[in-house]
Scaffold this motif. Sequence first.
Motif, PDB file in Angstrom:
ATOM      1  N   TYR A 112       0.832  -1.195   0.000  1.00 47.09           N
ATOM      2  CA  TYR A 112       0.000   0.000   0.000  1.00 47.09           C
ATOM      3  C   TYR A 112       0.873   1.253   0.000  1.00 47.09           C
ATOM      4  O   TYR A 112       1.940   1.277   0.625  1.00 47.09           O
ATOM      5  CB  TYR A 112      -0.890   0.047   1.252  1.00 47.09           C
ATOM      6  CG  TYR A 112      -1.869  -1.083   1.370  1.00 47.09           C
ATOM      7  CD1 TYR A 112      -3.158  -0.979   0.852  1.00 47.09           C
ATOM      8  CD2 TYR A 112      -1.525  -2.274   2.012  1.00 47.09           C
ATOM      9  CE1 TYR A 112      -4.073  -2.014   0.967  1.00 47.09           C
ATOM     10  CE2 TYR A 112      -2.426  -3.323   2.122  1.00 47.09           C
ATOM     11  CZ  TYR A 112      -3.697  -3.190   1.601  1.00 47.09           C
ATOM     12  OH  TYR A 112      -4.598  -4.216   1.703  1.00 47.09           O
ATOM     13  N   VAL A 113       0.403   2.279  -0.688  1.00 46.66           N
ATOM     14  CA  VAL A 113       0.986   3.612  -0.565  1.00 46.66           C
ATOM     15  C   VAL A 113      -0.129   4.552  -0.137  1.00 46.66           C
ATOM     16  O   VAL A 113      -1.154   4.663  -0.822  1.00 46.66           O
ATOM     17  CB  VAL A 113       1.625   4.088  -1.888  1.00 46.66           C
ATOM     18  CG1 VAL A 113       2.039   5.557  -1.768  1.00 46.66           C
ATOM     19  CG2 VAL A 113       2.846   3.238  -2.232  1.00 46.66           C
ATOM     20  N   PHE A 114       0.062   5.193   1.009  1.00 41.05           N
ATOM     21  CA  PHE A 114      -0.891   6.161   1.534  1.00 41.05           C
ATOM     22  C   PHE A 114      -0.329   7.560   1.272  1.00 41.05           C
ATOM     23  O   PHE A 114       0.819   7.850   1.648  1.00 41.05           O
ATOM     24  CB  PHE A 114      -1.098   5.957   3.037  1.00 41.05           C
ATOM     25  CG  PHE A 114      -1.548   4.581   3.423  1.00 41.05           C
ATOM     26  CD1 PHE A 114      -2.448   3.874   2.631  1.00 41.05           C
ATOM     27  CD2 PHE A 114      -1.066   3.974   4.579  1.00 41.05           C
ATOM     28  CE1 PHE A 114      -2.873   2.595   2.993  1.00 41.05           C
ATOM     29  CE2 PHE A 114      -1.487   2.702   4.955  1.00 41.05           C
ATOM     30  CZ  PHE A 114      -2.389   2.006   4.153  1.00 41.05           C
ATOM     31  N   TYR A 136       3.196  -0.887   4.115  1.00 38.55           N
ATOM     32  CA  TYR A 136       2.791   0.417   3.606  1.00 38.55           C
ATOM     33  C   TYR A 136       3.967   1.391   3.515  1.00 38.55           C
ATOM     34  O   TYR A 136       4.975   1.257   4.208  1.00 38.55           O
ATOM     35  CB  TYR A 136       1.720   1.033   4.522  1.00 38.55           C
ATOM     36  CG  TYR A 136       2.268   1.521   5.856  1.00 38.55           C
ATOM     37  CD1 TYR A 136       2.667   2.849   6.023  1.00 38.55           C
ATOM     38  CD2 TYR A 136       2.391   0.656   6.944  1.00 38.55           C
ATOM     39  CE1 TYR A 136       3.175   3.297   7.241  1.00 38.55           C
ATOM     40  CE2 TYR A 136       2.896   1.095   8.152  1.00 38.55           C
ATOM     41  CZ  TYR A 136       3.290   2.409   8.294  1.00 38.55           C
ATOM     42  OH  TYR A 136       3.802   2.848   9.496  1.00 38.55           O
ATOM     43  N   THR A 137       3.791   2.377   2.657  1.00 38.46           N
ATOM     44  CA  THR A 137       4.610   3.586   2.656  1.00 38.46           C
ATOM     45  C   THR A 137       3.644   4.761   2.773  1.00 38.46           C
ATOM     46  O   THR A 137       2.645   4.816   2.057  1.00 38.46           O
ATOM     47  CB  THR A 137       5.423   3.730   1.362  1.00 38.46           C
ATOM     48  OG1 THR A 137       6.319   2.621   1.244  1.00 38.46           O
ATOM     49  CG2 THR A 137       6.236   5.023   1.370  1.00 38.46           C
ATOM     50  N   LEU A 138       3.924   5.663   3.682  1.00 35.17           N
ATOM     51  CA  LEU A 138       3.062   6.823   3.917  1.00 35.17           C
ATOM     52  C   LEU A 138       3.798   8.087   3.502  1.00 35.17           C
ATOM     53  O   LEU A 138       4.856   8.424   4.046  1.00 35.17           O
ATOM     54  CB  LEU A 138       2.680   6.897   5.396  1.00 35.17           C
ATOM     55  CG  LEU A 138       1.929   8.141   5.882  1.00 35.17           C
ATOM     56  CD1 LEU A 138       0.663   8.383   5.080  1.00 35.17           C
ATOM     57  CD2 LEU A 138       1.602   8.025   7.365  1.00 35.17           C
ATOM     58  N   TYR A 190      -3.135   2.294  -3.935  1.00 34.81           N
ATOM     59  CA  TYR A 190      -2.858   3.678  -3.577  1.00 34.81           C
ATOM     60  C   TYR A 190      -4.097   4.308  -2.933  1.00 34.81           C
ATOM     61  O   TYR A 190      -5.190   4.254  -3.510  1.00 34.81           O
ATOM     62  CB  TYR A 190      -2.468   4.481  -4.814  1.00 34.81           C
ATOM     63  CG  TYR A 190      -1.182   4.026  -5.463  1.00 34.81           C
ATOM     64  CD1 TYR A 190       0.035   4.630  -5.154  1.00 34.81           C
ATOM     65  CD2 TYR A 190      -1.180   2.982  -6.394  1.00 34.81           C
ATOM     66  CE1 TYR A 190       1.215   4.213  -5.752  1.00 34.81           C
ATOM     67  CE2 TYR A 190      -0.006   2.556  -6.992  1.00 34.81           C
ATOM     68  CZ  TYR A 190       1.192   3.172  -6.665  1.00 34.81           C
ATOM     69  OH  TYR A 190       2.366   2.748  -7.258  1.00 34.81           O
ATOM     70  N   TYR A 191      -3.911   4.892  -1.761  1.00 32.48           N
ATOM     71  CA  TYR A 191      -4.984   5.595  -1.057  1.00 32.48           C
ATOM     72  C   TYR A 191      -4.587   7.055  -0.909  1.00 32.48           C
ATOM     73  O   TYR A 191      -3.508   7.363  -0.387  1.00 32.48           O
ATOM     74  CB  TYR A 191      -5.225   4.970   0.322  1.00 32.48           C
ATOM     75  CG  TYR A 191      -5.974   3.666   0.287  1.00 32.48           C
ATOM     76  CD1 TYR A 191      -7.303   3.596   0.698  1.00 32.48           C
ATOM     77  CD2 TYR A 191      -5.364   2.488  -0.145  1.00 32.48           C
ATOM     78  CE1 TYR A 191      -8.007   2.398   0.677  1.00 32.48           C
ATOM     79  CE2 TYR A 191      -6.056   1.288  -0.180  1.00 32.48           C
ATOM     80  CZ  TYR A 191      -7.376   1.253   0.237  1.00 32.48           C
ATOM     81  OH  TYR A 191      -8.055   0.064   0.209  1.00 32.48           O
ATOM     82  N   LEU A 192      -5.459   7.972  -1.364  1.00 31.18           N
ATOM     83  CA  LEU A 192      -5.167   9.397  -1.377  1.00 31.18           C
ATOM     84  C   LEU A 192      -6.168  10.129  -0.498  1.00 31.18           C
ATOM     85  O   LEU A 192      -7.374   9.919  -0.612  1.00 31.18           O
ATOM     86  CB  LEU A 192      -5.260   9.969  -2.799  1.00 31.18           C
ATOM     87  CG  LEU A 192      -4.865   9.078  -3.979  1.00 31.18           C
ATOM     88  CD1 LEU A 192      -5.111   9.791  -5.297  1.00 31.18           C
ATOM     89  CD2 LEU A 192      -3.432   8.636  -3.864  1.00 31.18           C
ATOM     90  N   CYS A 193      -5.672  11.011   0.370  1.00 30.04           N
ATOM     91  CA  CYS A 193      -6.577  11.782   1.219  1.00 30.04           C
ATOM     92  C   CYS A 193      -5.999  13.165   1.452  1.00 30.04           C
ATOM     93  O   CYS A 193      -4.858  13.306   1.905  1.00 30.04           O
ATOM     94  CB  CYS A 193      -6.798  11.073   2.557  1.00 30.04           C
ATOM     95  SG  CYS A 193      -8.083  11.858   3.568  1.00 30.04           S
ATOM     96  N   GLY A 194      -6.795  14.187   1.109  1.00 28.25           N
ATOM     97  CA  GLY A 194      -6.338  15.553   1.296  1.00 28.25           C
ATOM     98  C   GLY A 194      -7.098  16.491   0.388  1.00 28.25           C
ATOM     99  O   GLY A 194      -8.228  16.208  -0.005  1.00 28.25           O
TER     100      GLY A 194
END
Length: 222
Positions: A112-114, A136-138, A190-194
């Motif tokens: 996962y990439v956050f 994961y990588t954040l 890939y999870y994107l938040c912003g």
Amino acid sequence: MPTANKIKTDLHEILDIRHLTDSTFVLRFERKGLEFEAGQHICVGPPNGIHTREYSIYSSENEEYIEILVKEVVNGLVSPSLKKLQTGGFVVVEEPVGYFTINKDHPANQKYVFIASGTGISPFHSFVTSHPQLDYTLLHGVKKADEAYDADAYEKENYVLCTSREGTGDFYGRVTDYLKQNKFGKDTQYYLCGNCNMIHDVYDILEEQGVESDNIHAEVYF
């Protein structure tokens, strides 16, 4: 005709308020049996107000309380009021909702990439503290390093602080700049938040790198 189910609201006692910066704080309140999945959000507001606002849940699924990460918005309808509340007071809370969650059908070795900007890191804090086994990588994009909210909650090798206004983070520049220079592969989730501009730009970068849209999940913070 059947009537739509009304979302339940309740008063929850404030257990703690932890200030991270002059404008950003973690509000902890009693859980009162609410069930949620990491990545879901709740509407929270002051006890005597008429407005609530959506906040991603910041705390782990496994805690006996619920936390949200709040950034005060000057002249905002909710956040300035929340900042004035004290331990022992109350907030109005609606039931958790949302689909920005980890797919339980993903294999155990899924990568996962956050990717977060500002307080958009909130659902990822819940992901990582709820599921510490995640690979994961954040990437966390902020202006200055003092906005690295609770950075010690993440494994150092898994966390990249991208600072756009000063070179004190792990990477000097935006998360989009980091992503252009570092590819994580087509099979990664890939999870994107912003903010919406960041999300649109990341979508374009990932598509250029050959990532399928099914592997990209987004939650917009306005």
